[in-house]
Design an enzyme around this catalytic site. Structure first.
Site, PDB file in Angstrom:
ATOM      1  CB  THR A 182       8.238  11.342  -8.727  1.00  0.00           C
ATOM      2  OG1 THR A 182       6.851  11.134  -8.583  1.00  0.00           O
ATOM      3  CG2 THR A 182       8.961  10.709  -7.557  1.00  0.00           C
ATOM      4  CD  GLU A 325       8.266   6.868  -7.772  1.00  0.00           C
ATOM      5  OE1 GLU A 325       7.693   6.987  -8.867  1.00  0.00           O
ATOM      6  OE2 GLU A 325       7.931   7.487  -6.753  1.00  0.00           O
ATOM      7  CE  LYS A 435     -12.523  -1.047   3.625  1.00  0.00           C
ATOM      8  NZ  LYS A 435     -11.456  -1.629   4.382  1.00  0.00           N
TER       9      LYS A 435
END
Ligand code: AMP
Length: 537
Positions: A182, A325, A435
């Site tokens: 990955t 995963e 954020k």
């Protein structure tokens, strides 16, 4: 009473992949496997033929001196000989390393050397990659070409020299059978090794009616590549159910469309962009979408308009979430218990979420600011998504340490909301969430809202540094060809769809948005490209 009198079950049946192909050949031996090759030729085999060829391949690998536990690489599209390799390599105790041909050269060099691949099986279309990489791959001793004998021995000749009189190599359920790398956003790619037992369990769970819902009558054309995340386990689950497979080495919509029509395809699986291309093709030709029963869509968020269009076409959309995963299936969206009571709009809304965990998988969310705090499954609170279960990674290949906490929780890097009925709603990646003034803005939701505009081809939202709010969203947009859509038009479109304070501070039009080797938007590259970007306070 002696132990023998208590009865027993046959638990000496070890969970090995070879059971899967033995079952398929025995119970569904004549069910067809069709391949449309890169040159347009077509071949047909069946599950019995795949097993016979896998036995020959296992012999041929042993004849090359390949030993149990060693890695055999494939650099190939979806086709029957690639399928044979999945069973042939596992059947001789080897580990198939499916290599993504879209990786960059440095990554290709790294993963093949890191996996210490001994054999490279490849499609003729990837000969240029082979020519470039041959000197850099230090462990590969044998090259075999799947579809031509021009530069390397041809696969059919290579296995054709064997008689198939072979006993599958036995071993433990925990032996490895496949490895996929990955390519994260930082550092070198990491190897995820799947085991015989984990793979078998994952495939069984994939057969639930609320997941792939295969029957013996199913005909599946998987567009998800065999080189990415074990093709979502379809080559195993499909064998268990004895379905017909239709493989295509080309992902051209015209080719896929013709195959779907002609071969009676009922099911397909792929990333959203596959369907985007298919919609464009059908619109340009003035023809209907193929009449599929179900489309499994995942790998990145499936936009609402796509779900709506497919559902109106009578196709059930199974929106799936997972990662390399996680073998990869974590959740899949199927009809929930209250499905019949929902309006069409509500059904689309529900399908736009990522579905429910399949048996074997556990999910939880934790507070993004305090990772020890587990969050409620209230359908409102979003947090860092963690997962555990028998086919979830515990340790990367050759890593020194486990990548899970002491209770087995693996951090997915995704941000999501869990609903009371178990539905997962993914809202972002932990690294991409924006954020602003201490509150989180989902970049993914912003993008999804933007691509709902008819003239927006692609959109990516990135948090840019802001003197007052810490970060504010900037939306990068690729217009459809010939479109002159303005920032004002897009803002008008966004207004009713998102909270006011989520509105992007700027919309920047770009010619293209960078992608990773697996076709996902690369926010890291986009941030690099605009590293000097400044928002006014
Ligand atoms: P990979 O290991 O390359 O398959 O990437 C896994 C990542 O893809 C996940 O961690 C998610 O961020 C993303 N992903 C996969 N499926 C979905 C989905 N249905 N919706 C949104 N993101 C997804």
């Amino acid at each position: 009473m002696s132990a023998a009198n208590l009865g027993a079950m046959q638990h000496d049946w070890t969970m090995r992949i070879t059971h899967v192909i033995d079952h398929a050949a025995r119970e569904s031996g004549t069910r067809e496997i069709v391949t449309r090759w890169a040159d347009g030729n077509e071949t047909r085999t069946n599950w019995a033929g795949v097993r016979t060829d896998a036995l020959k391949m296992a012999q041929a690998l042993q004849a090359l001196g390949i030993k149990k536990g060693e890695r055999v690489a494939s650099l190939a599209m979806n086709h029957s000989r690639h399928l044979v390799s999945w069973y042939g390599v596992a059947g001789m105790g080897g580990v198939l390393h499916t290599v993504n041909p879209r990786l960059f050269e440095d990554q290709l060099e790294y993963i093949v050397n890191h996996a210490e691949d001994k054999v490279m099986l490849y499609d003729a279309m990837f000969q240029p990659i082979i020519d470039k990489m041959r000197d850099r791959w230090t462990t590969v001793e044998h090259y075999i070409c799947f579809d031509s004998g021009e530069n390397s021995p041809a696969f059919e000749d290579w296995i054709g020299a064997q008689d198939g009189d072979f006993e599958w190599v036995t071993g433990e359920a925990t032996d490895p059978c496949m490895i996929c790398y990955t390519s994260g956003t930082t550092g070198n790619p990491k190897g995820v090794q799947y085991e015989h037992g984990s793979t078998l369990l994952h495939a069984v769970s994939g057969l639930q009616p609320s997941t792939f819902n295969f029957s013996a009558a199913s005909v599946m054309l998987p567009v998800v590549p065999m080189f990415h995340a074990a093709s979502w386990g379809l080559p195993y689950a499909g064998a268990m159910a004895g379905i017909k497979f239709v493989f295509s080495c080309s992902n051209e919509p015209a080719v896929l469309h013709e195959l779907m029509d002609r071969e009676g395809v009922t099911d397909s699986a792929g990333v959203p962009t596959v369907w985007l291309a298919h919609f464009q093709y059908c619109d340009a030709q003035g023809i209907d979408l193929p009449k599929l029963k179900a489309a499994t869509i995942g790998g990145s968020a499936c936009p609402r308009f796509m779900i709506e269009r497919l559902m109106k076409n009578g196709t059930r959309v199974q929106h799936a979430w997972g990662m390399t995963e996680t073998s990869p299936i974590g959740t899949v969206g199927g009809p929930t218990w209250d499905w019949d009571k929902l309006s069409f709009e509500e059904k689309v809304d529900k399908t736009a979420m990522q579905g429910r965990p399949i048996f074997g998988v556990e999910l939880r969310t934790v507070d993004l600011d305090d990772w020890t705090k587990e969050l409620p499954r209230d359908g409102k609170t979003s947090g860092a998504l963690q997962i555990r279960g028998p086919w979830i990674i515990k340790r990367y290949f050759k890593a020194e340490e486990d990548c899970v906490d002491e209770n087995g929780w693996f951090d997915t890097g995704d941000v999501g909301i869990l609903h009371p009925d178990g539905t997962l709603q993914l809202t972002d990646r932990t690294k991409d969430v924006i954020k602003s003034g201490g509150e989180w803005i989902s970049s993914v939701e912003l993008e999804n809202a933007a691509v709902g505009h008819a003239e927006v081809a692609e959109a990516a939202a990135v948090g840019m540094p802001h003197p007052k709010w810490d970060e504010r969203p900037v939306l990068f947009v690729v217009r459809n060809e010939g479109s002159n859509v303005s920032a004002d038009d897009i803002n008008e479109h966004l207004k009713p769809l998102i909270a006011k304070w989520w509105m992007p501070d700027a919309i920047e039009f770009v010619d293209d948005i960078p992608h990773t080797a697996t076709g996902k938007i690369s926010k890291k590259d986009l941030r690099d490209r605009f590293k000097d970007y400044k928002l006014e306070g």
